[in-house]
Design an enzyme around this catalytic site. Structure first.
Site, PDB file in Angstrom:
ATOM      1  N   SER A  20     101.612 135.163  43.894  1.00  0.00           N
ATOM      2  CA  SER A  20     100.275 135.472  44.426  1.00  0.00           C
ATOM      3  C   SER A  20     100.363 136.057  45.826  1.00  0.00           C
ATOM      4  O   SER A  20      99.351 136.325  46.465  1.00  0.00           O
ATOM      5  CB  SER A  20      99.413 134.204  44.443  1.00  0.00           C
ATOM      6  OG  SER A  20     100.064 133.165  45.154  1.00  0.00           O
ATOM      7  N   ASN A  33      99.474 121.883  46.806  1.00  0.00           N
ATOM      8  CA  ASN A  33      98.124 121.700  46.251  1.00  0.00           C
ATOM      9  C   ASN A  33      97.086 121.401  47.326  1.00  0.00           C
ATOM     10  O   ASN A  33      95.973 121.926  47.294  1.00  0.00           O
ATOM     11  CB  ASN A  33      98.138 120.598  45.191  1.00  0.00           C
ATOM     12  CG  ASN A  33      99.028 120.970  44.013  1.00  0.00           C
ATOM     13  OD1 ASN A  33      99.448 122.131  43.907  1.00  0.00           O
ATOM     14  ND2 ASN A  33      99.328 120.012  43.156  1.00  0.00           N
ATOM     15  N   THR A  63      52.418 146.098  41.467  1.00  0.00           N
ATOM     16  CA  THR A  63      52.936 145.212  40.418  1.00  0.00           C
ATOM     17  C   THR A  63      53.255 146.164  39.272  1.00  0.00           C
ATOM     18  O   THR A  63      52.567 147.186  39.119  1.00  0.00           O
ATOM     19  CB  THR A  63      51.906 144.151  39.974  1.00  0.00           C
ATOM     20  OG1 THR A  63      50.786 144.820  39.395  1.00  0.00           O
ATOM     21  CG2 THR A  63      51.423 143.286  41.136  1.00  0.00           C
ATOM     22  N   HIS A  64      54.269 145.877  38.506  1.00  0.00           N
ATOM     23  CA  HIS A  64      54.728 146.779  37.424  1.00  0.00           C
ATOM     24  C   HIS A  64      55.051 148.178  37.951  1.00  0.00           C
ATOM     25  O   HIS A  64      54.923 149.163  37.229  1.00  0.00           O
ATOM     26  CB  HIS A  64      53.684 146.901  36.310  1.00  0.00           C
ATOM     27  CG  HIS A  64      53.117 145.590  35.866  1.00  0.00           C
ATOM     28  ND1 HIS A  64      53.664 144.851  34.846  1.00  0.00           N
ATOM     29  CD2 HIS A  64      52.061 144.880  36.325  1.00  0.00           C
ATOM     30  CE1 HIS A  64      52.952 143.732  34.684  1.00  0.00           C
ATOM     31  NE2 HIS A  64      51.983 143.727  35.570  1.00  0.00           N
ATOM     32  N   GLU A  70      72.458 153.316  46.753  1.00  0.00           N
ATOM     33  CA  GLU A  70      72.929 153.240  45.360  1.00  0.00           C
ATOM     34  C   GLU A  70      74.191 152.380  45.257  1.00  0.00           C
ATOM     35  O   GLU A  70      74.345 151.587  44.330  1.00  0.00           O
ATOM     36  CB  GLU A  70      73.203 154.640  44.819  1.00  0.00           C
ATOM     37  CG  GLU A  70      71.922 155.420  44.576  1.00  0.00           C
ATOM     38  CD  GLU A  70      72.198 156.891  44.304  1.00  0.00           C
ATOM     39  OE1 GLU A  70      71.708 157.396  43.295  1.00  0.00           O
ATOM     40  OE2 GLU A  70      72.910 157.528  45.092  1.00  0.00           O
ATOM     41  N   TYR A  89      95.425 119.847  39.885  1.00  0.00           N
ATOM     42  CA  TYR A  89      95.725 121.265  40.034  1.00  0.00           C
ATOM     43  C   TYR A  89      96.305 121.846  38.747  1.00  0.00           C
ATOM     44  O   TYR A  89      97.116 121.237  38.066  1.00  0.00           O
ATOM     45  CB  TYR A  89      96.720 121.486  41.190  1.00  0.00           C
ATOM     46  CG  TYR A  89      97.103 122.947  41.346  1.00  0.00           C
ATOM     47  CD1 TYR A  89      96.299 123.813  42.073  1.00  0.00           C
ATOM     48  CD2 TYR A  89      98.249 123.465  40.721  1.00  0.00           C
ATOM     49  CE1 TYR A  89      96.623 125.158  42.190  1.00  0.00           C
ATOM     50  CE2 TYR A  89      98.578 124.811  40.831  1.00  0.00           C
ATOM     51  CZ  TYR A  89      97.765 125.645  41.561  1.00  0.00           C
ATOM     52  OH  TYR A  89      98.083 126.974  41.670  1.00  0.00           O
ATOM     53  N   GLN A 110      95.089 129.635  40.672  1.00  0.00           N
ATOM     54  CA  GLN A 110      95.556 130.725  41.531  1.00  0.00           C
ATOM     55  C   GLN A 110      94.664 131.964  41.357  1.00  0.00           C
ATOM     56  O   GLN A 110      94.655 132.847  42.203  1.00  0.00           O
ATOM     57  CB  GLN A 110      97.016 131.054  41.193  1.00  0.00           C
ATOM     58  CG  GLN A 110      97.616 132.127  42.059  1.00  0.00           C
ATOM     59  CD  GLN A 110      99.127 132.179  41.926  1.00  0.00           C
ATOM     60  OE1 GLN A 110      99.839 131.359  42.485  1.00  0.00           O
ATOM     61  NE2 GLN A 110      99.626 133.143  41.163  1.00  0.00           N
ATOM     62  N   LYS A 126      91.305 133.378  44.110  1.00  0.00           N
ATOM     63  CA  LYS A 126      91.201 134.005  45.425  1.00  0.00           C
ATOM     64  C   LYS A 126      90.710 135.447  45.456  1.00  0.00           C
ATOM     65  O   LYS A 126      89.864 135.810  46.276  1.00  0.00           O
ATOM     66  CB  LYS A 126      92.555 133.931  46.142  1.00  0.00           C
ATOM     67  CG  LYS A 126      92.896 132.531  46.584  1.00  0.00           C
ATOM     68  CD  LYS A 126      94.287 132.481  47.115  1.00  0.00           C
ATOM     69  CE  LYS A 126      95.078 131.266  46.690  1.00  0.00           C
ATOM     70  NZ  LYS A 126      94.875 130.696  45.387  1.00  0.00           N
TER      71      LYS A 126
HETATM   72  N1  ARG Z   1      99.853 130.041  44.901  1.00  0.00           N
HETATM   73  C1  ARG Z   1      99.278 128.833  44.430  1.00  0.00           C
HETATM   74  C2  ARG Z   1      97.761 129.020  44.265  1.00  0.00           C
HETATM   75  O1  ARG Z   1      97.251 129.914  44.838  1.00  0.00           O
HETATM   76  C3  ARG Z   1      99.512 127.739  45.425  1.00  0.00           C
HETATM   77  C4  ARG Z   1      99.503 126.354  44.850  1.00  0.00           C
HETATM   78  C5  ARG Z   1     100.654 126.149  43.970  1.00  0.00           C
HETATM   79  N2  ARG Z   1     100.785 124.821  43.547  1.00  0.00           N
HETATM   80  C6  ARG Z   1     101.566 124.464  42.536  1.00  0.00           C
HETATM   81  N3  ARG Z   1     101.618 123.228  42.235  1.00  0.00           N
HETATM   82  N4  ARG Z   1     102.250 125.351  41.879  1.00  0.00           N
HETATM   83  O2  ARG Z   1      97.111 128.284  43.589  1.00  0.00           O
END
Ligand code: ARG
Length: 463
Positions: free
Chosen positions: A24, A111, A156-157, A291, A318, A323, A326
């Site tokens: 990542s 985590n 309206t409308h 736009e 977790y 991942q 993000k």
């Molecule tokens: N790159 C991972 C994420 O964004 C970080 C956490 C990874 N944790 C694990 N137990 N593999 O989620």
């Protein structure tokens, strides 16, 4: 150095394909500052609780700041095989200070690390967006102040309905954006707790102090339950929802600006600075900004639905699925930041074509409701008044004038209850100003709304 996360249990190296898929770092590098901030807070706490020595914590801090500098000066090499920003920073730390670097991850897991980094990012960006939305409300308020008496056909409308003021219309948007502002603030407060120290899922046997790291990082305190904390992405989802809601409002405003700036309406002229041309038609001036604002709403909603779907039904705690949390958030945040800025600029630089708006009020017999109300006030049942007014509208149509311009004598012939004073009732400005009820469009009611927003701006002033 081998990959940090591949401990002694692995006898084979990761394939390039696995690294490509699993890594990542190419997007979570965005979190580097928060990662280093979290690590420094963690190192200081480890020394405070006697888990590390003060000297070790100091050298960790100095080395972490060195890594930050390297990243900011473009000297840091981000490598796919380093997996993510957490591993990449830690690996560099170990290269810089050796064994002490290896102690940083005591009482911590990726985590809780990723949870704290991402939460710090979201909290930070929530502040940025809050202040951009504030500025937008401020601009809408300042435009409204100038246009209390500017008549605009309220619709309206998308059909002419009743005369309102342009100020009133702008304050409708100020109301929407002030709600967005309060939603951002509420999310900030709700999520202002530190995940750090939750470790993998169950806490840690080390004598850590989560209050210390929470305070160092500016959180109100530590989160309550670690199993929840390392599984929780509500804060990210709230950000995506808050932005989506904001884009409901942005896109409605963008749409109105597109309509208003068309040749048919010409209620506003978007400044050249925020208009674009056509590659083939030299005469054209296009509202591309509005736009695009309307169009970007699609990706922002997509990001929300996408993370809701990722999080759905995930077992605790977790999972690597997370991942995927993000990129959508980064994208929505960047989109919201630039969109709020450009919308604000476009509003401040557009020309409000007062005459066009007022002339348009004479299309569609906007004061018809006033005639019905006039008759009701004089004792006629509403349904009957509705019917007589319909006749008056038909008469105005046949005369080729707006109802507000039909001579009193012609109206008087329709019903004995109609007197000479009817002309004043049908006057469009009087019609607007008759709507004095709280929250209405009269100049007096709009002044009360302006006062409300003036107070709001003072009490929410950006520090
Ligand atoms: N790159 C991972 C994420 O964004 C970080 C956490 C990874 N944790 C694990 N137990 N593999 O989620």
């Amino acid at each position: 150095m081998a990959q940090l996360s591949r401990s002694g249990r692995f006898s084979e190296e990761a394939t390039a394909l696995l690294n490509d898929f699993n890594s990542s770092i190419m997007f979570d590098r965005e979190l580097y500052r928060y990662d280093i901030q979290g690590s420094i807070a963690h190192a200081k706490m480890l020394a405070k609780t006697g888990i590390l020595t003060q000297d070790e914590a100091k050298s960790l801090e100095i080395a972490l700041l060195t890594v930050q500098n390297e990243i900011e000066n473009g000297e840091f090499e981000f490598k796919i095989e380093d997996e993510d920003i957490h591993m990449a920073v830690e690996k560099r730390l170990i290269a810089l200070i050796g064994d002490t670097g290896k102690k940083l991850h005591t009482a911590r897991s990726r985590n809780d690390q990723v949870a704290v980094d991402f939460r710090l990012y979201v909290q930070d960006k929530t502040k940025t967006l809050t202040s951009l939305v504030y500025t937008l409300v401020e601009s809408l308020h300042s435009i409204a102040k100038e246009h209390k008496a500017t008549l605009l056909p309220g619709m309206t409308h998308l059909q002419h309905a009743q005369p309102i003021s342009f100020a009133y219309h702008m304050l409708a948007y100020a109301s929407m954006f002030s709600r967005d502002h309060s939603r951002l603030e509420a999310s900030f407060e709700r999520n202002n707790f530190s995940p750090l120290g939750c470790a993998a899922l169950a806490g840690t046997p080390h004598p850590i102090n989560r209050d210390v790291t929470a305070a160092t990082l500016g959180f109100k305190g530590p989160t309550v339950n670690c199993l929840d904390t390392v599984s929780d992405r509500d804060f990210a989802l709230e950000m995506l929802f808050n932005i989506s809601m904001m884009f409901v409002h942005i896109s409605r405003m963008a749409e109105e600006l597109i309509i208003w700036s068309s040749s048919e309406f010409r209620f506003v002229t978007i400044s050249d600075q925020y208009s674009t041309g056509s590659s083939i038609m030299p005469q054209k001036k296009n509202p591309d900004v509005a736009e695009l604002l309307r169009g970007k709403t699609g990706r922002v909603y997509g990001n929300l639905i996408s993370l809701l779907t990722v999080m759905k039904a995930l077992p605790l705690a977790y999972n690597k699925d997370m991942q995927e949390d993000k990129e959508g958030v980064f994208d929505s945040v960047q989109t919201a930041e630039i969109s709020l800025k450009i919308l604000n600029e476009m509003l401040l630089t557009m020309t409000v074509n007062v005459e066009r708006m007022e002339a348009a009020c004479k299309i569609g017999h906007l004061s018809a409701t006033d005639l019905a109300d006039y008759l009701v006030e004089r004792g006629m049942p509403f349904r009957e008044a509705h019917f007589v007014t319909g006749k008056a509208v038909a008469l105005a149509e046949s005369e080729g004038v707006d109802l507000s311009e039909l001579p009193a004598d012609k109206l008087k012939a329709l019903d004995a209850l109609i007197g000479d004073d009817v002309t004043a009732f049908l006057n469009l400005r009087n019609s607007m100003n008759a709507r004095k009820s709280s929250g209405g469009t009269s100049e007096a009611s709009v002044q009360a709304q302006l006062d409300h927003f003036e107070k709001w701006l003072k009490s929410n002033v950006i520090q």
